[in-house]
Design a protein around this motif. Sequence first.
Motif, PDB file in Angstrom:
ATOM      1  N   LEU A  76       0.939  -1.499  -0.243  1.00  0.00           N
ATOM      2  CA  LEU A  76       0.232   0.101  -0.512  1.00  0.00           C
ATOM      3  C   LEU A  76       0.912   1.254   0.468  1.00  0.00           C
ATOM      4  CD1 LEU A  76      -2.577  -1.075   2.285  1.00  0.00           C
ATOM      5  CD2 LEU A  76      -2.845   0.231   0.444  1.00  0.00           C
ATOM      6  N   GLY A  77       0.842   2.405  -1.498  1.00  0.00           N
ATOM      7  CA  GLY A  77       1.767   3.268  -1.289  1.00  0.00           C
ATOM      8  C   GLY A  77       2.881   2.722  -1.767  1.00  0.00           C
ATOM      9  N   CYS A  78       2.754   3.936  -3.006  1.00  0.00           N
ATOM     10  CA  CYS A  78       4.789   3.669  -4.025  1.00  0.00           C
ATOM     11  C   CYS A  78       5.260   4.652  -3.977  1.00  0.00           C
ATOM     12  CB  CYS A  78       3.713   3.371  -5.121  1.00  0.00           C
ATOM     13  SG  CYS A  78       4.912   2.319  -6.519  1.00  0.00           S
TER      14      CYS A  78
ATOM     15  N   LEU B 133       8.424   7.029  -1.583  1.00  0.00           N
ATOM     16  CA  LEU B 133       9.581   7.006  -1.405  1.00  0.00           C
ATOM     17  C   LEU B 133       9.855   5.014  -0.779  1.00  0.00           C
ATOM     18  CD1 LEU B 133      12.190   8.254  -1.778  1.00  0.00           C
ATOM     19  CD2 LEU B 133      11.880   8.244   1.394  1.00  0.00           C
TER      20      LEU B 133
ATOM     21  N   VAL C 125      -2.848   5.875  -4.476  1.00  0.00           N
ATOM     22  CA  VAL C 125      -4.469   6.917  -4.971  1.00  0.00           C
ATOM     23  C   VAL C 125      -4.670   7.392  -6.361  1.00  0.00           C
ATOM     24  CG1 VAL C 125      -4.402   7.776  -2.653  1.00  0.00           C
ATOM     25  CG2 VAL C 125      -3.198   8.771  -3.688  1.00  0.00           C
TER      26      VAL C 125
ATOM     27  N   ILE D  15       1.798   4.197   3.732  1.00  0.00           N
ATOM     28  CA  ILE D  15       1.231   4.790   3.200  1.00  0.00           C
ATOM     29  C   ILE D  15       2.019   6.005   4.321  1.00  0.00           C
ATOM     30  CG2 ILE D  15      -0.527   3.863   2.357  1.00  0.00           C
ATOM     31  CD1 ILE D  15      -1.752   5.029   4.613  1.00  0.00           C
TER      32      ILE D  15
ATOM     33  N   GLU E  30       2.357   8.657   6.930  1.00  0.00           N
ATOM     34  CA  GLU E  30       2.463   8.076   8.370  1.00  0.00           C
ATOM     35  C   GLU E  30       1.452   9.256   9.648  1.00  0.00           C
ATOM     36  OE1 GLU E  30       4.459   6.189  10.168  1.00  0.00           O
ATOM     37  OE2 GLU E  30       5.087   6.535  11.768  1.00  0.00           O
TER      38      GLU E  30
ATOM     39  N   THR F   4      -7.836   2.855   6.379  1.00  0.00           N
ATOM     40  CA  THR F   4      -7.014   1.747   5.760  1.00  0.00           C
ATOM     41  C   THR F   4      -7.397   0.288   5.748  1.00  0.00           C
ATOM     42  OG1 THR F   4      -5.328   3.967   4.984  1.00  0.00           O
ATOM     43  CG2 THR F   4      -5.192   1.675   3.827  1.00  0.00           C
TER      44      THR F   4
ATOM     45  N   ASN G  85       4.751  -1.020   8.015  1.00  0.00           N
ATOM     46  CA  ASN G  85       6.229  -0.156   7.980  1.00  0.00           C
ATOM     47  C   ASN G  85       6.231   1.514   8.575  1.00  0.00           C
ATOM     48  OD1 ASN G  85       8.864   0.192   6.101  1.00  0.00           O
ATOM     49  ND2 ASN G  85       8.077   1.896   5.252  1.00  0.00           N
TER      50      ASN G  85
ATOM     51  N   SER H 143       6.938   3.828  11.228  1.00  0.00           N
ATOM     52  CA  SER H 143       8.117   4.167  11.279  1.00  0.00           C
ATOM     53  C   SER H 143       8.138   5.039  12.730  1.00  0.00           C
ATOM     54  CB  SER H 143       9.004   5.778  11.339  1.00  0.00           C
ATOM     55  OG  SER H 143       9.437   5.536   9.941  1.00  0.00           O
TER      56      SER H 143
ATOM     57  N   PHE I 256      11.461  -1.425   7.305  1.00  0.00           N
ATOM     58  CA  PHE I 256      12.091  -1.179   5.908  1.00  0.00           C
ATOM     59  C   PHE I 256      13.231   0.272   6.180  1.00  0.00           C
ATOM     60  CE2 PHE I 256       9.646  -4.345   4.630  1.00  0.00           C
ATOM     61  CZ  PHE I 256      10.299  -5.510   3.514  1.00  0.00           C
TER      62      PHE I 256
HETATM   63  P1  NAD Z   1       5.630   8.861   0.937  1.00  0.00           P
HETATM   64  O1  NAD Z   1       4.961  10.637   1.358  1.00  0.00           O
HETATM   65  O2  NAD Z   1       6.714   9.129   0.187  1.00  0.00           O
HETATM   66  O3  NAD Z   1       5.051   7.976   0.344  1.00  0.00           O
HETATM   67  C1  NAD Z   1       3.558   7.380   0.711  1.00  0.00           C
HETATM   68  C2  NAD Z   1       2.239   7.111  -0.227  1.00  0.00           C
HETATM   69  O4  NAD Z   1       1.616   7.125   0.100  1.00  0.00           O
HETATM   70  C3  NAD Z   1       2.162   8.195  -1.222  1.00  0.00           C
HETATM   71  O5  NAD Z   1       2.669   8.098  -2.316  1.00  0.00           O
HETATM   72  C4  NAD Z   1       0.670   8.534  -1.399  1.00  0.00           C
HETATM   73  O6  NAD Z   1       0.041   8.983  -2.387  1.00  0.00           O
HETATM   74  C5  NAD Z   1       0.333   7.058  -0.924  1.00  0.00           C
HETATM   75  N1  NAD Z   1      -0.968   6.750  -0.150  1.00  0.00           N
HETATM   76  C6  NAD Z   1      -1.146   7.460   1.066  1.00  0.00           C
HETATM   77  N2  NAD Z   1      -2.797   6.863   1.145  1.00  0.00           N
HETATM   78  C7  NAD Z   1      -2.421   5.618   0.008  1.00  0.00           C
HETATM   79  C8  NAD Z   1      -3.525   5.152   0.897  1.00  0.00           C
HETATM   80  N3  NAD Z   1      -5.018   5.211   1.681  1.00  0.00           N
HETATM   81  N4  NAD Z   1      -3.290   4.132  -0.207  1.00  0.00           N
HETATM   82  C9  NAD Z   1      -2.768   3.670  -0.973  1.00  0.00           C
HETATM   83  N5  NAD Z   1      -1.426   4.736  -1.251  1.00  0.00           N
HETATM   84  C10 NAD Z   1      -1.624   5.508  -0.312  1.00  0.00           C
HETATM   85  O7  NAD Z   1       5.737   8.837   2.356  1.00  0.00           O
HETATM   86  P2  NAD Z   1       7.480   7.112   2.470  1.00  0.00           P
HETATM   87  O8  NAD Z   1       8.746   7.960   3.103  1.00  0.00           O
HETATM   88  O9  NAD Z   1       7.736   6.808   1.466  1.00  0.00           O
HETATM   89  O10 NAD Z   1       6.628   6.747   4.076  1.00  0.00           O
HETATM   90  C11 NAD Z   1       6.012   5.438   4.212  1.00  0.00           C
HETATM   91  C12 NAD Z   1       5.429   4.742   5.676  1.00  0.00           C
HETATM   92  O11 NAD Z   1       6.877   4.396   5.498  1.00  0.00           O
HETATM   93  C13 NAD Z   1       5.423   5.952   6.447  1.00  0.00           C
HETATM   94  O12 NAD Z   1       4.984   4.952   7.408  1.00  0.00           O
HETATM   95  C14 NAD Z   1       6.732   6.465   7.283  1.00  0.00           C
HETATM   96  O13 NAD Z   1       6.774   6.326   8.104  1.00  0.00           O
HETATM   97  C15 NAD Z   1       7.474   4.899   7.596  1.00  0.00           C
HETATM   98  N6  NAD Z   1       8.901   4.750   7.089  1.00  0.00           N
HETATM   99  C16 NAD Z   1      10.058   6.361   6.196  1.00  0.00           C
HETATM  100  C17 NAD Z   1      11.163   5.987   6.159  1.00  0.00           C
HETATM  101  C18 NAD Z   1      11.543   7.056   5.429  1.00  0.00           C
HETATM  102  O14 NAD Z   1      12.998   7.214   5.490  1.00  0.00           O
HETATM  103  N7  NAD Z   1      10.902   7.933   4.814  1.00  0.00           N
HETATM  104  C19 NAD Z   1      11.776   4.490   7.079  1.00  0.00           C
HETATM  105  C20 NAD Z   1      10.970   3.185   7.227  1.00  0.00           C
HETATM  106  C21 NAD Z   1       9.508   3.532   7.338  1.00  0.00           C
END
Ligand code: NAD
Length: 297
Positions: A9-11, A13, A34, A90, A92, A100, A117, A119, A143
Amino acid sequence: MEIKKVGVLGCGLMGSGIAQVAASAGFVTVVKEVSPEFLEKGFKGVEKSLAKFTEKGTITAKQQKETRDRLSGTTSVQDLADCDIVIEAIVENLDEKRRTFGELDSICKPETIFASNTSSISITEMMTATSAARQQRFIGLHFFNPVPLMKLVEVVRTILTDESVYEIAVDFGKRLGKVPVRAGDKSGFIVNRLLVPYLLDAIRALEEGVGSIVDIDNAMKLGCGYPMGPFTLGDFVGLDTTYYIAEIMFNEFREKRFAPPPLLKRMVLAGLYGRKSGRGFYDYSNDSKNPTPMNLV
Ligand code: NAD
């Protein structure tokens, strides 16, 4: 139970990176976003990363193509119904994650393992948005960024996670080519529990005049053999993210070492988020990196 099909879920970073490693490891992988634009953006990143691996000789052109072929995107949550595991990456935000997972619970087959996933958010708080049966199949899979390169995954269990589900998740982490570490559902898990107080302490040292931004960074880099100093790392992670995680950990443990220092709060208020906003402890304008001038008194 064997994991064959993976849902993500979520594409963004993290989601795109998780999808890439799952498809690379041979799993049929479907990613839900989305909108088609977000999917396209995420998959472009995956293609670029796979091309780099092929260029370097880490994978063959055939493996690159096969990996891409195992990946598909969707904007309909229904397409995750028959996945053996769904990994949520998705935003945080607790309410959004609970909504979801609640929706997913009524769509996915009873055996599907749910993983987050996150944090910093408690796995238990998300888990309670699902049925009692699903709660036993709910874990954290944390991750690290960039997912295709970072070897660690923290596998988190709650007080209710079924033992066999947990072992499947640990094994799944290994099959993704990662080194899984076992962690309990305490805010920050292992890495952030140790890393966040260190980053906050570096800011306190700066506030107290122990050293300059550059000198504290150099001291920890050269004196401890860390790949980068705390301020360079903070700017990389994002100071807004660091502040947010520290607040959650402080609320969980009520200990001073997790309390965000006033300087961090003020930098976030002033929009100094680090690399993503062009300025944090360092100023990154014009492709350079110079300490940001700040009035500390
Ligand atoms: P991001 O903003 O790059 O990506 C989040 C994506 O989720 C967006 O593309 C958004 O359109 C999508 N999204 C939102 N609601 C959705 C839904 N209902 N269904 C499907 N997609 C949806 O964020 P990220 O940095 O990839 O972080 C995502 C998660 O990973 C968070 O919980 C964050 O805490 C965790 N995380 C981040 C890191 C980091 O270094 N960035 C490291 C470990 C964990």
